[in-house]
Scaffold this motif. Structure first.
Motif, short mmCIF file in Angstrom:
data_model
loop_
_atom_site.label_atom_id
_atom_site.label_comp_id
_atom_site.label_asym_id
_atom_site.label_seq_id
_atom_site.Cartn_x
_atom_site.Cartn_y
_atom_site.Cartn_z
N ILE A 15 -1.24 -1.92 -0.96
CA ILE A 15 -1.67 -3.32 -0.83
C ILE A 15 -0.53 -4.16 -0.25
CG2 ILE A 15 -2.38 -5.38 -2.12
CD1 ILE A 15 -3.82 -3.51 -4.08
N GLY A 16 0.68 -3.93 -0.77
CA GLY A 16 1.84 -4.66 -0.27
C GLY A 16 2.04 -4.43 1.23
N ARG A 17 1.87 -3.18 1.65
CA ARG A 17 2.02 -2.85 3.06
C ARG A 17 1.01 -3.62 3.90
NH1 ARG A 17 1.11 3.30 4.41
NH2 ARG A 17 -1.06 2.67 4.27
N GLY A 18 -0.21 -3.73 3.37
CA GLY A 18 -1.22 -4.51 4.09
C GLY A 18 -0.83 -5.98 4.20
N LEU A 19 -0.20 -6.51 3.14
CA LEU A 19 0.15 -7.94 3.14
C LEU A 19 1.25 -8.25 4.16
CD1 LEU A 19 0.11 -8.75 -0.67
CD2 LEU A 19 -1.50 -9.53 1.06
N ILE A 20 2.13 -7.27 4.44
CA ILE A 20 3.23 -7.52 5.36
C ILE A 20 2.72 -7.83 6.76
CG2 ILE A 20 5.36 -6.58 6.36
CD1 ILE A 20 5.58 -6.92 3.40
N ALA A 21 1.54 -7.32 7.07
CA ALA A 21 0.98 -7.58 8.40
C ALA A 21 0.52 -9.03 8.54
CB ALA A 21 -0.17 -6.63 8.68
#
Lengths: 351, 236
Positions: B147-153
């Motif tokens: 989820i965090g990885r998705g938020l970085i985008a």
């Protein structure tokens, strides 16, 4: 997978000697030290035989550096890599003989041809994955060799001989084995350094993401096809220039130089050294190219010994002699927590 | 205004039709859940929106722009981020590197660094584990990382595929709390779930998908008490 990573990290905690060794291995000047050693080697032994062996080894290092981009960085199993070396060697040989040019001046043509070869072989095959890609690249490797065997422009089965020197102006030419060795070392060093830098670039990161999980990489917005094709083209160019050095070194090339065994040996160098770690790959390439020479005393048993040593190496070092590390080194540093992450985050990189 | 809109979308895998005239919409600022059984077409719906699967026919808009013929990287650049099923984190790369991948299309490293800080603030356990290999994290931590990885985008809208899969009930609640918090911070969420009870607690609206089409639509709280839903998905 992570278990063996921990194993390779373990010696760091065992004592000052181990720490000194791993410190030495992580030394950022190590590449320059290796280059200096390569440049000084002819002072120890400069017989035509040893220069020949060392030059061949250097060219082999360059091939492994190129294949490491494709297999190590991007995770695309290529079983026909030697085809790119063939394209480079034949292009250089044909162009230089036709126009009576030193090989150095064929570089633009070699660049164009290898990029084309990378596109022609890569564009259709990179839609495939894993085993399927490996089989198709195997096929292209053989197609390239058989084409060279059957065309008249490539000299058919007897190939091309009397290939001009790398560089000639006036009376000076690169013909002494020692001078050629030095030129080769410098060129190879440049390409090894360039591929190591590529691995740390933005493109290099994209390659690693594709290698780890292609679908997830694509879901995060990486143009996976383009990124894979770039790996292929870089690999092709590296192989092509190794081919130029090869043609210049032997002054003769024939389809027999580009058999599947050669592709397999280059791949073995990458795997043995440690996929993705450029330093390891250089070590692997040196082992693969020098070991049969060092075992020469065993005469006809030397390839048996060679094979046994490779099996032993893979049993004890399954991830390669010097694998790409698992990026856990930051933990052992006793830096204050907050500053460590601030630095890492603001640098925007992993190390 | 609908941020994401499917109108009568058909999707085929070869000859097999996975979506049959599917229509749904997600408005800005909403949390919307897609419920349904295995094979109903939930994951296909997300993959279609993120252009990993091509639209056969129908209308697919994101932010008022037609994305039915777009490429995955264009969709990501437009701010529609897909967190795939099964977490799909990079197990040999560190937590920090995993997060950095999320910012791959963001040219400005300063922006990525700020977003990573924000993710660490939202998910402090990722900060503690930032140098660890992704594969050494627990299931819940891996889901948080995904989820965090998705938020970085920098998503305008986040699509989460089964974030509760294989997690203990307590951890599922934590994940749902994080999803709520993400919406509070201004990101629209489309959530695919088998765990209907957990999903319906945090969602504003939900759709039920059966055989590639939406059959029931309603508010999360209403569906929790809807006898059709209770029978089929919640159990008595």
């Amino acid at each position: 997978m992570s278990g063996s990573t921990f194993k390779s990290q373990a010696p760091r905690r065992t004592g000052p000697a181990a720490a000194w060794v791993s410190g030495l291995l992580e030394n950022k000047y190590l590449g320059w030290i290796a280059l200096a050693a390569a440049l000084l080697a002819p002072l120890l032994t400069a017989s035509p035989y040893s220069l020949n062996v060392m030059t061949t080894a250097a060219i082999f290092v360059m091939l492994a550096a190129g294949l490491n981009i494709v297999v190590g960085y991007c995770g695309l199993l290529d079983l026909g890599y030697i085809a790119f070396m063939a394209v480079g060697a034949y292009t250089a040989g044909i162009v230089s003989k036709a126009f009576e040019l030193p090989l150095l001046f064929t570089i633009p043509a070699v660049l164009v041809m290898t990029i084309l070869a990378g596109l022609i072989i890569g564009a259709p095959t990179l839609r495939l994955r894993s085993d399927y890609l490996a089989i198709v690249t195997l096929g292209f490797g053989e197609i390239t060799r058989i084409t060279a065997n059957n065309l008249s422009v490539t000299g058919g089965p007897s190939g091309i001989y009397g290939i001009p020197k790398l560089l000639t102006f006036g009376d000076f030419s690169v013909h002494s084995p020692a001078v050629f060795y030095y030129v080769t070392i410098l060129i190879v060093a440049f390409f090894v350094l360039a591929s190591a830098r590529l691995g740390k670039s933005r493109l290099g990161r994209a390659w690693r993401f594709v290698r780890e999980d292609e679908d997830a990489a694509e879901a995060m917005g990486i143009h996976t096809y383009k990124v894979k094709l770039m790996a292929y083209i870089f690999g092709a160019v590296w192989g092509g220039f190794a081919g130029v050095l090869f043609a210049s070194h032997l002054t003769a090339i024939s389809p027999k130089s580009f058999i599947f065994l050669q592709s397999a040996l280059v791949l073995m160098a990458v795997v043995l050294g440690g996929m993705g770690n450029m330093r390891g790959v250089v070590v692997g390439a040196l082992v693969i190219s020098l070991l049969p020479e060092l075992l020469r005393d065993l005469s006809e048993y030397r390839y048996l010994a060679f094979g046994l040593l490779l099996v032993v190496a893979m049993v004890f070092r399954p991830k390669g002699l010097w694998p790409a590390h698992g990026h856990e080194e930051e933990r052992k540093k006793k830096e204050p927590e907050q500053t460590a992450v601030d630095a890492a985050v603001s640098r925007g990189e992993s190390r | 205004m609908a941020m994401l809109e499917f109108d009568n979308v058909d999707v085929f895998y070869g000859k097999v039709q996975a979506l049959r005239g599917l229509s749904l919409h997600v408005d800005e600022g909403e949390i919307v859940a897609l419920l349904g059984n295995n094979g109903a077409g939930k994951t296909t719906t997300l993959s279609t929106a993120s252009a990993l699967v091509k639209v056969g026919s129908g209308i697919l808009n994101f932010g008022g722009v037609d994305i039915s013929r777009a490429n995955p990287w264009d969709v990501v650049a437009a701010g529609l981020i897909h967190v795939p099923e099964g977490r799909r984190i990079f197990s040999t790369l560190s937590v920090l590197e995993n997060l950095q991948l999320g910012g791959f299309l963001v040219k400005d490293r300063g922006v990525v660094a700020k977003r990573i800080e924000r993710v660490f603030a939202l998910l402090p356990l990722l900060f503690e584990r930032r140098t660890q290999q992704g594969g050494t994290l627990s299931g819940g931590e891996q889901q948080m990382l995904a989820i965090g990885r998705g938020l970085i985008a920098g998503p305008k809208m986040l699509m989460l595929d089964e974030p509760s899969m294989g997690l203990a009930p307590l951890i599922v609640n934590q994940v749902m709390d994080v999803i709520k918090e993400i919406r509070e911070q201004g990101t629209t969420v489309l959530l695919v779930e088998q765990n209907a009870r957990a999903a319906l607690r945090v969602t504003d609206r939900a759709y039920v998908i059966e055989s590639g089409a939406t059959t029931v639509e309603g508010k999360g709280s209403d569906l929790l008490n809807d006898p059709r839903i209770i029978d089929a998905y919640l159990g008595a």
